[in-house]
Structure formats: C-alpha cells, structure tokens
Design a protein around this motif. Sequence first.
Motif, PDB file in Angstrom:
ATOM      1  N   TYR A  64      54.203  58.602   5.161  1.00 47.65           N
ATOM      2  CA  TYR A  64      54.162  59.161   5.898  1.00 47.65           C
ATOM      3  C   TYR A  64      54.520  58.280   7.060  1.00 47.65           C
ATOM      4  O   TYR A  64      55.325  57.758   7.871  1.00 47.65           O
ATOM      5  N   ALA A  65      53.104  57.339   6.346  1.00 52.53           N
ATOM      6  CA  ALA A  65      53.048  56.354   7.912  1.00 52.53           C
ATOM      7  C   ALA A  65      53.401  55.091   7.759  1.00 52.53           C
ATOM      8  O   ALA A  65      54.304  54.196   8.948  1.00 52.53           O
ATOM      9  N   LEU A  66      54.014  55.064   6.266  1.00 47.64           N
ATOM     10  CA  LEU A  66      54.920  53.977   6.127  1.00 47.64           C
ATOM     11  C   LEU A  66      56.058  53.794   6.051  1.00 47.64           C
ATOM     12  O   LEU A  66      57.602  53.412   6.934  1.00 47.64           O
ATOM     13  N   ARG A  67      56.696  55.442   6.296  1.00 50.29           N
ATOM     14  CA  ARG A  67      58.184  56.216   6.702  1.00 50.29           C
ATOM     15  C   ARG A  67      57.534  55.302   8.440  1.00 50.29           C
ATOM     16  O   ARG A  67      59.565  54.671   9.137  1.00 50.29           O
ATOM     17  N   ARG A  84      61.365  52.877   0.773  1.00 54.13           N
ATOM     18  CA  ARG A  84      63.029  53.546   0.562  1.00 54.13           C
ATOM     19  C   ARG A  84      63.112  53.087   2.057  1.00 54.13           C
ATOM     20  O   ARG A  84      64.162  52.585   2.114  1.00 54.13           O
ATOM     21  N   ASP A  85      62.374  53.759   3.044  1.00 52.67           N
ATOM     22  CA  ASP A  85      62.848  53.994   4.143  1.00 52.67           C
ATOM     23  C   ASP A  85      62.070  52.570   5.009  1.00 52.67           C
ATOM     24  O   ASP A  85      63.038  52.262   6.167  1.00 52.67           O
ATOM     25  N   ASN A  86      61.756  52.085   4.933  1.00 52.46           N
ATOM     26  CA  ASN A  86      60.550  51.265   4.833  1.00 52.46           C
ATOM     27  C   ASN A  86      61.368  49.330   5.134  1.00 52.46           C
ATOM     28  O   ASN A  86      61.734  49.559   3.355  1.00 52.46           O
ATOM     29  N   GLN A  87      61.395  48.863   5.569  1.00 53.61           N
ATOM     30  CA  GLN A  87      62.076  47.650   5.934  1.00 53.61           C
ATOM     31  C   GLN A  87      60.980  46.504   5.886  1.00 53.61           C
ATOM     32  O   GLN A  87      61.665  45.423   6.776  1.00 53.61           O
ATOM     33  N   THR A  88      60.008  47.092   6.353  1.00 60.04           N
ATOM     34  CA  THR A  88      59.027  45.690   6.801  1.00 60.04           C
ATOM     35  C   THR A  88      58.405  45.440   6.163  1.00 60.04           C
ATOM     36  O   THR A  88      57.470  44.391   6.196  1.00 60.04           O
TER      37      THR A  88
END
Length: 76
Positions: A4-7, A35-39
Amino acid sequence: VLAYALRQNSTLEDLSIRRNHITDNGARELIDALRDNQTISSLLLESEDISESLLDEIERLTRRNTRPNRRFCTIS
C-alpha cells in the motif's frame, strides 16, 4: 502495508527489504505495487523465499524506473 505504501509513494527511490521472510504471496503484492510505482529504482532483497519467475518480474519492474548508470535491483 508495504505494498500500500509503495502504491502511494512518489518520492522514495531506494528500498531495502532484506530478511523479511517474503514469500511468493508477498512478492505478488510487491509486484502489484511496483506496477503502480514509478520511483523505486533501487531495491535490495536478501534471504527471501521468492520463486525465480517472481524475482525476474520484480527486477524488470525495478529496472523500468532506473536512471542511467544506476544499479536497479540486488537479490541475494
């Protein structure tokens, strides 16, 4: 909680999640979050019980966010 935190993350680039006893189920959650995280561009996994195919997917998703001349994923 970590997935959740990574999203929600938009600033964290480096993450060490060594020796957290992550299994394939946790790895699938991590993959969904990545998959949702871009960083996240540097991820350290160590002593985890994750199958090779899931590790490959984690590596691929982490590499996607990597800037030139930077290590993307360390798995041991």
